[in-house]
Design a protein around this motif. Structure first.
Motif, PDB file in Angstrom:
ATOM      1  N   THR A  41       0.804  -1.220   0.000  1.00 44.21           N
ATOM      2  CA  THR A  41       0.000   0.000   0.000  1.00 44.21           C
ATOM      3  C   THR A  41       0.840   1.275   0.000  1.00 44.21           C
ATOM      4  N   LYS A  42       2.134   1.160   0.336  1.00 44.37           N
ATOM      5  CA  LYS A  42       2.956   2.365   0.454  1.00 44.37           C
ATOM      6  C   LYS A  42       4.429   1.970   0.491  1.00 44.37           C
ATOM      7  N   PHE A  43       5.269   2.830  -0.062  1.00 45.29           N
ATOM      8  CA  PHE A  43       6.722   2.636   0.022  1.00 45.29           C
ATOM      9  C   PHE A  43       7.326   3.725   0.902  1.00 45.29           C
ATOM     10  N   TYR A  44       8.354   3.352   1.631  1.00 48.84           N
ATOM     11  CA  TYR A  44       9.092   4.315   2.452  1.00 48.84           C
ATOM     12  C   TYR A  44      10.366   4.698   1.702  1.00 48.84           C
ATOM     13  N   THR A  45      10.684   5.979   1.718  1.00 47.73           N
ATOM     14  CA  THR A  45      11.866   6.475   1.016  1.00 47.73           C
ATOM     15  C   THR A  45      12.886   6.992   2.034  1.00 47.73           C
ATOM     16  N   PRO A  46      14.167   6.969   1.671  1.00 48.54           N
ATOM     17  CA  PRO A  46      15.203   7.403   2.616  1.00 48.54           C
ATOM     18  C   PRO A  46      15.106   8.881   2.993  1.00 48.54           C
ATOM     19  N   GLU A  67      19.834   1.711   0.581  1.00 46.22           N
ATOM     20  CA  GLU A  67      20.194   0.496  -0.157  1.00 46.22           C
ATOM     21  C   GLU A  67      19.064  -0.526  -0.246  1.00 46.22           C
ATOM     22  N   GLN A  68      18.143  -0.494   0.698  1.00 41.97           N
ATOM     23  CA  GLN A  68      17.064  -1.478   0.766  1.00 41.97           C
ATOM     24  C   GLN A  68      15.728  -0.759   0.620  1.00 41.97           C
ATOM     25  N   GLN A  69      14.795  -1.365  -0.092  1.00 38.53           N
ATOM     26  CA  GLN A  69      13.467  -0.772  -0.246  1.00 38.53           C
ATOM     27  C   GLN A  69      12.530  -1.379   0.795  1.00 38.53           C
ATOM     28  N   PHE A  70      11.738  -0.534   1.454  1.00 40.64           N
ATOM     29  CA  PHE A  70      10.795  -0.963   2.475  1.00 40.64           C
ATOM     30  C   PHE A  70       9.387  -0.523   2.084  1.00 40.64           C
ATOM     31  N   ALA A  71       8.401  -1.336   2.457  1.00 42.76           N
ATOM     32  CA  ALA A  71       7.016  -1.035   2.096  1.00 42.76           C
ATOM     33  C   ALA A  71       6.073  -1.364   3.247  1.00 42.76           C
ATOM     34  N   GLU A  72       4.955  -0.655   3.254  1.00 43.30           N
ATOM     35  CA  GLU A  72       3.856  -0.991   4.155  1.00 43.30           C
ATOM     36  C   GLU A  72       2.924  -1.919   3.394  1.00 43.30           C
ATOM     37  N   LYS A  83      -1.715  -3.932   9.426  1.00 40.96           N
ATOM     38  CA  LYS A  83      -0.613  -3.389   8.640  1.00 40.96           C
ATOM     39  C   LYS A  83       0.686  -4.006   9.124  1.00 40.96           C
ATOM     40  N   ALA A  84       1.641  -4.094   8.222  1.00 41.99           N
ATOM     41  CA  ALA A  84       2.982  -4.565   8.563  1.00 41.99           C
ATOM     42  C   ALA A  84       3.981  -3.841   7.673  1.00 41.99           C
ATOM     43  N   VAL A  85       5.249  -3.922   8.033  1.00 39.07           N
ATOM     44  CA  VAL A  85       6.319  -3.332   7.230  1.00 39.07           C
ATOM     45  C   VAL A  85       7.241  -4.464   6.795  1.00 39.07           C
ATOM     46  N   VAL A  86       7.575  -4.455   5.501  1.00 35.38           N
ATOM     47  CA  VAL A  86       8.436  -5.494   4.938  1.00 35.38           C
ATOM     48  C   VAL A  86       9.629  -4.866   4.220  1.00 35.38           C
ATOM     49  N   ALA A  87      10.711  -5.619   4.166  1.00 42.42           N
ATOM     50  CA  ALA A  87      11.842  -5.265   3.313  1.00 42.42           C
ATOM     51  C   ALA A  87      11.592  -5.962   1.982  1.00 42.42           C
ATOM     52  N   LEU A  94       8.758  -4.077  -7.470  1.00 45.12           N
ATOM     53  CA  LEU A  94       7.360  -4.160  -7.044  1.00 45.12           C
ATOM     54  C   LEU A  94       6.714  -2.780  -7.019  1.00 45.12           C
ATOM     55  N   HIS A  95       5.384  -2.787  -7.049  1.00 42.46           N
ATOM     56  CA  HIS A  95       4.596  -1.560  -7.085  1.00 42.46           C
ATOM     57  C   HIS A  95       3.458  -1.646  -6.080  1.00 42.46           C
ATOM     58  N   ILE A  96       2.859  -0.500  -5.802  1.00 45.37           N
ATOM     59  CA  ILE A  96       1.664  -0.482  -4.960  1.00 45.37           C
ATOM     60  C   ILE A  96       0.603  -1.351  -5.641  1.00 45.37           C
ATOM     61  N   GLY A  97      -0.025  -2.210  -4.849  1.00 50.19           N
ATOM     62  CA  GLY A  97      -1.040  -3.116  -5.374  1.00 50.19           C
ATOM     63  C   GLY A  97      -0.531  -4.524  -5.627  1.00 50.19           C
ATOM     64  N   ASP A  98       0.788  -4.727  -5.629  1.00 51.13           N
ATOM     65  CA  ASP A  98       1.318  -6.084  -5.803  1.00 51.13           C
ATOM     66  C   ASP A  98       1.013  -6.909  -4.551  1.00 51.13           C
TER      67      ASP A  98
END
Length: 125
Positions: A41-46, A67-72, A83-87, A94-98
């Protein structure tokens, strides 16, 4: 009356067949080992301020966030939506909705959830 009952059974049978067809097209999730189907549902940016990052990302060094992409992700527990947070696994675009299969953990307790499989991709061109 017998013909009416036959028609009702035929309709119910068709409805159940349609439902089972939809479920059979979905990738099976390993619920017995705590896995869940989750939606990005969302990506976190540095460059996000630390105070808007979730608790499990705040202590990470800026270099790790770069270096690593994280998403909600959102997933359903037994009775509620969560909700959870994943690396995001390296090399995945990947994109929102995957959809992902995850092993959920508590971000509030400082734990990242694990992605065990990528289930589907949104068509992003």
């Amino acid at each position: 009356m017998q013909q009416k009952a036959h028609c009702i059974l035929l309709i119910l049978s068709s409805a159940l067949t349609a439902c089972s067809t939809n479920f059979s097209q979905m990738s099976p999730i390993d619920f017995s080992h705590g896995k869940r189907r989750a939606l990005i549902t969302k990506f976190y940016t540095p460059d996000m301020p630390r105070e808007v990052l979730p608790p499990c990302l705040r202590p990470l060094p800026k270099k790790t966030l770069e270096e690593q992409q994280f998403a909600e992700v959102h997933y359903h527990g037994v009775r509620d939506a969560r909700k959870a947070v994943v690396a995001i696994p390296a090399g995945e675009n990947l994109h929102i909705g995957d959809e992902l299969e995850i092993a959920p953990e508590s971000c509030a307790a400082g734990q990242l959830s694990n992605v065990t499989r990528v289930l589907s991709f949104q068509n992003q061109e």
